[in-house]
Design an enzyme around this catalytic site. Sequence first.
Site, mmCIF file in Angstrom:
data_model
loop_
_atom_site.group_PDB
_atom_site.id
_atom_site.type_symbol
_atom_site.label_atom_id
_atom_site.label_comp_id
_atom_site.label_asym_id
_atom_site.label_seq_id
_atom_site.Cartn_x
_atom_site.Cartn_y
_atom_site.Cartn_z
ATOM 1 N N LYS A 159 44.478 51.552 36.660
ATOM 2 C CA LYS A 159 45.660 51.624 37.538
ATOM 3 C C LYS A 159 46.619 50.467 37.271
ATOM 4 O O LYS A 159 47.811 50.657 37.063
ATOM 5 C CB LYS A 159 45.200 51.572 39.010
ATOM 6 C CG LYS A 159 46.324 51.270 39.994
ATOM 7 C CD LYS A 159 45.835 51.149 41.424
ATOM 8 C CE LYS A 159 45.302 49.807 41.833
ATOM 9 N NZ LYS A 159 46.246 48.833 42.373
ATOM 10 N N ASN A 160 46.072 49.241 37.277
ATOM 11 C CA ASN A 160 46.965 48.084 37.199
ATOM 12 C C ASN A 160 47.586 47.912 35.815
ATOM 13 O O ASN A 160 48.645 47.298 35.690
ATOM 14 C CB ASN A 160 46.233 46.816 37.650
ATOM 15 C CG ASN A 160 46.013 46.825 39.160
ATOM 16 O OD1 ASN A 160 46.602 47.635 39.864
ATOM 17 N ND2 ASN A 160 45.156 45.929 39.638
ATOM 18 N N CYS A 173 51.489 41.916 52.548
ATOM 19 C CA CYS A 173 50.590 43.060 52.618
ATOM 20 C C CYS A 173 49.274 42.613 53.245
ATOM 21 O O CYS A 173 49.109 41.442 53.591
ATOM 22 C CB CYS A 173 50.364 43.672 51.254
ATOM 23 S SG CYS A 173 49.288 42.730 50.219
ATOM 24 N N ARG A 177 51.673 37.150 49.563
ATOM 25 C CA ARG A 177 52.040 37.625 48.231
ATOM 26 C C ARG A 177 53.546 37.530 47.922
ATOM 27 O O ARG A 177 54.233 38.540 47.759
ATOM 28 C CB ARG A 177 51.530 39.043 48.010
ATOM 29 C CG ARG A 177 50.022 39.111 48.099
ATOM 30 C CD ARG A 177 49.497 40.487 47.859
ATOM 31 N NE ARG A 177 49.417 40.841 46.462
ATOM 32 C CZ ARG A 177 49.063 42.046 46.028
ATOM 33 N NH1 ARG A 177 48.791 43.003 46.874
ATOM 34 N NH2 ARG A 177 48.990 42.294 44.740
ATOM 35 N N ASP A 214 39.499 41.471 42.667
ATOM 36 C CA ASP A 214 39.456 42.905 42.977
ATOM 37 C C ASP A 214 38.038 43.457 43.029
ATOM 38 O O ASP A 214 37.852 44.637 43.346
ATOM 39 C CB ASP A 214 40.289 43.702 41.957
ATOM 40 C CG ASP A 214 41.776 43.452 42.112
ATOM 41 O OD1 ASP A 214 42.182 42.905 43.147
ATOM 42 O OD2 ASP A 214 42.532 43.797 41.176
ATOM 43 N N ARG A 233 44.856 55.373 46.396
ATOM 44 C CA ARG A 233 45.777 54.556 45.590
ATOM 45 C C ARG A 233 45.122 54.132 44.292
ATOM 46 O O ARG A 233 45.818 53.881 43.305
ATOM 47 C CB ARG A 233 46.177 53.296 46.370
ATOM 48 C CG ARG A 233 46.955 53.589 47.618
ATOM 49 C CD ARG A 233 47.432 52.311 48.251
ATOM 50 N NE ARG A 233 48.325 51.597 47.325
ATOM 51 C CZ ARG A 233 49.020 50.525 47.652
ATOM 52 N NH1 ARG A 233 48.961 50.058 48.868
ATOM 53 N NH2 ARG A 233 49.790 49.937 46.765
HETATM 54 N N1 EPU Z 1 51.823 34.474 43.744
HETATM 55 C C1 EPU Z 1 52.818 33.637 44.180
HETATM 56 N N2 EPU Z 1 54.085 33.887 43.760
HETATM 57 C C2 EPU Z 1 54.382 34.924 42.918
HETATM 58 C C3 EPU Z 1 53.353 35.759 42.465
HETATM 59 C C4 EPU Z 1 52.081 35.494 42.906
HETATM 60 O O1 EPU Z 1 52.583 32.706 44.933
HETATM 61 O O2 EPU Z 1 55.571 35.092 42.576
HETATM 62 C C5 EPU Z 1 50.442 34.214 44.202
HETATM 63 C C6 EPU Z 1 49.854 35.397 44.978
HETATM 64 O O3 EPU Z 1 50.243 35.370 46.342
HETATM 65 C C7 EPU Z 1 48.386 35.211 44.761
HETATM 66 C C8 EPU Z 1 48.318 34.644 43.332
HETATM 67 O O4 EPU Z 1 49.607 34.142 43.051
HETATM 68 O O5 EPU Z 1 47.873 34.259 45.650
HETATM 69 C C9 EPU Z 1 47.957 35.641 42.246
HETATM 70 O O6 EPU Z 1 48.720 36.819 42.406
HETATM 71 P P1 EPU Z 1 49.144 37.725 41.166
HETATM 72 O O7 EPU Z 1 50.616 37.628 40.986
HETATM 73 O O8 EPU Z 1 48.272 37.417 40.009
HETATM 74 O O9 EPU Z 1 48.798 39.176 41.725
HETATM 75 P P2 EPU Z 1 49.656 40.503 41.566
HETATM 76 O O10 EPU Z 1 50.276 40.561 40.232
HETATM 77 O O11 EPU Z 1 50.521 40.692 42.757
HETATM 78 C C10 EPU Z 1 47.714 41.886 40.524
HETATM 79 C C11 EPU Z 1 46.986 43.156 40.853
HETATM 80 C C12 EPU Z 1 46.116 42.939 42.075
HETATM 81 C C13 EPU Z 1 45.137 41.809 41.770
HETATM 82 C C14 EPU Z 1 45.892 40.541 41.346
HETATM 83 C C15 EPU Z 1 44.991 39.410 40.931
HETATM 84 C C16 EPU Z 1 48.536 44.856 40.097
HETATM 85 C C17 EPU Z 1 49.457 45.965 40.435
HETATM 86 N N3 EPU Z 1 47.968 44.209 41.109
HETATM 87 O O12 EPU Z 1 48.501 41.588 41.659
HETATM 88 O O13 EPU Z 1 45.395 44.155 42.285
HETATM 89 O O14 EPU Z 1 44.357 41.539 42.905
HETATM 90 O O15 EPU Z 1 46.765 40.860 40.237
HETATM 91 O O16 EPU Z 1 44.164 39.800 39.903
HETATM 92 O O17 EPU Z 1 48.294 44.584 38.920
HETATM 93 C C18 EPU Z 1 44.260 45.799 43.507
HETATM 94 O O18 EPU Z 1 44.290 46.506 42.480
HETATM 95 O O19 EPU Z 1 43.532 46.083 44.505
HETATM 96 C C19 EPU Z 1 45.087 44.594 43.544
HETATM 97 C C20 EPU Z 1 45.422 43.992 44.679
#
Ligand code: EPU
Length: 424
Positions: free
Chosen positions: A22-23, A118, A123, A309, A401
């Site tokens: 998915k991701n 969320c 986030r 995850d 999802r």
């Molecule tokens: N963060 C910030 N600022 C940003 C972006 C992130 O502070 O601009 C923080 C987040 O709040 C978090 C940390 O950095 O504390 C890491 O977040 P990351 O950006 O890596 O997560 P994401 O890209 O929003 C993806 C996956 C998530 C998974 C995380 C971590 C997708 C669509 N989502 O989220 O997947 O948990 O990486 O591996 O790729 C799931 O599939 O259930 C899911 C939540």
Amino acid sequence: MDSIVVQGGQALKGSIPIAGAKNACLTLMPATLLSEEPLTLTNAPRLSDIRTMTLLLQSLGAEVSSLAEGGVLAMSSHDINNHTADYDIVRKMRASILVLGPMLARDGHAIVSLPGGCAIGARPVDLHLKALEALGAELDLREGYVHAKATGGRLKGGRYAFPIVSVGATENALLAAVLAKGTSVLENVAREPEIMDLAQCLRAMGAHIEGEGTDTLTIEGVDRLHGATHPVVTDRIELGTYMLAPLIAGGEVTLQGGRRGLLEAFCERIEAAGAEVTEGPEGLTVRRANGPMRAVDVETAPFPGFPTDLQAQMMAMLCTAEGTSVLDEKIFENRFMHAPELTRMGAKIDVHGGTATVTGVDRLRGAPVMATDLRASVSLILAGLAAEGETKVSRVYHLDRGYEHVVRKLSGVGAKIERVKDDV
Ligand code: EPU
């Protein structure tokens, strides 16, 4: 709304096919915006999040069609006639922010709604925005939307060092840098297999990228990208989820298409807890090595560490492991929403801030439960596999999802599980 009903106590035996990630798919789909030629993904999972990204891309003018056979997603962005990603779609799925980088790189302007918080934490998307600014974007936040313009009409190569590792921000910056003028260097980037997959797909489209899998990406921008066909990488989170099933319920299950390299840290932890994992030509086969599972400590971290995850699913397993385990959640501040629901099933869990202490009990008992996010929902289904009696997991839309055919996959290995319509 539907629920999933599980009757616990059946040992599992057989094979489960693992879908495309998915991701990975959610970051590969916006790559269509970078080229006027078609981009085709194969092995795409059939999930509601993928349908949401399809609707978003279509709202921008892209053509997206999906064929069940082989999980083919055929996309074409010949004519992008709308540069605004609307709140109504973005609020449903945070990954929608990933259209910002490519739209900006392609046409020099974009307006994208801010996603908001969320269930698992605040986030923010500040790092997405800072990385794009380093590539020459001018950003203005107004009325809940990011209004973005490329200075001089085209992004330019730049250098950005991420203060913390972010999967999504790395993806957005990479998607933008491939069409920026000149060289970009992105430091302290995420190294998840989904990022490697995105880099491979972009390279197949003609992008010049070096360093994926390390903490620095160097991108030499090109003037245009062409079409490509790319297979989506295996879903390592679906893989890890089903690897836990025979450890919780007993039995032996082969996860077709699974590779240890996708989940090394996870494999090491479940082996320390008493699992036997064998890698063969078909995939990974998992069973208890000898006797009951034992407590282990777990700390989530960016790849190659233990994935956040899989934290909820691992907790479900540790609820009936012998001894006391400590789980440290280091990525999201509020990702223990499954703990009170597992407690309703008889688990012993204490949560303090980002740490959960789980003391194994002999047996969980079935109960009506519900979850507020995707991974929490599936952890309750896993717990239900070994619980005494019936577990009813409501709010199944969370599950839809990210997990394709849960009922078919688990009943195929002998679980007693069905999907039922709730009375209204
Ligand atoms: N963060 C910030 N600022 C940003 C972006 C992130 O502070 O601009 C923080 C987040 O709040 C978090 C940390 O950095 O504390 C890491 O977040 P990351 O950006 O890596 O997560 P994401 O890209 O929003 C993806 C996956 C998530 C998974 C995380 C971590 C997708 C669509 N989502 O989220 O997947 O948990 O990486 O591996 O790729 C799931 O599939 O259930 C899911 C939540």
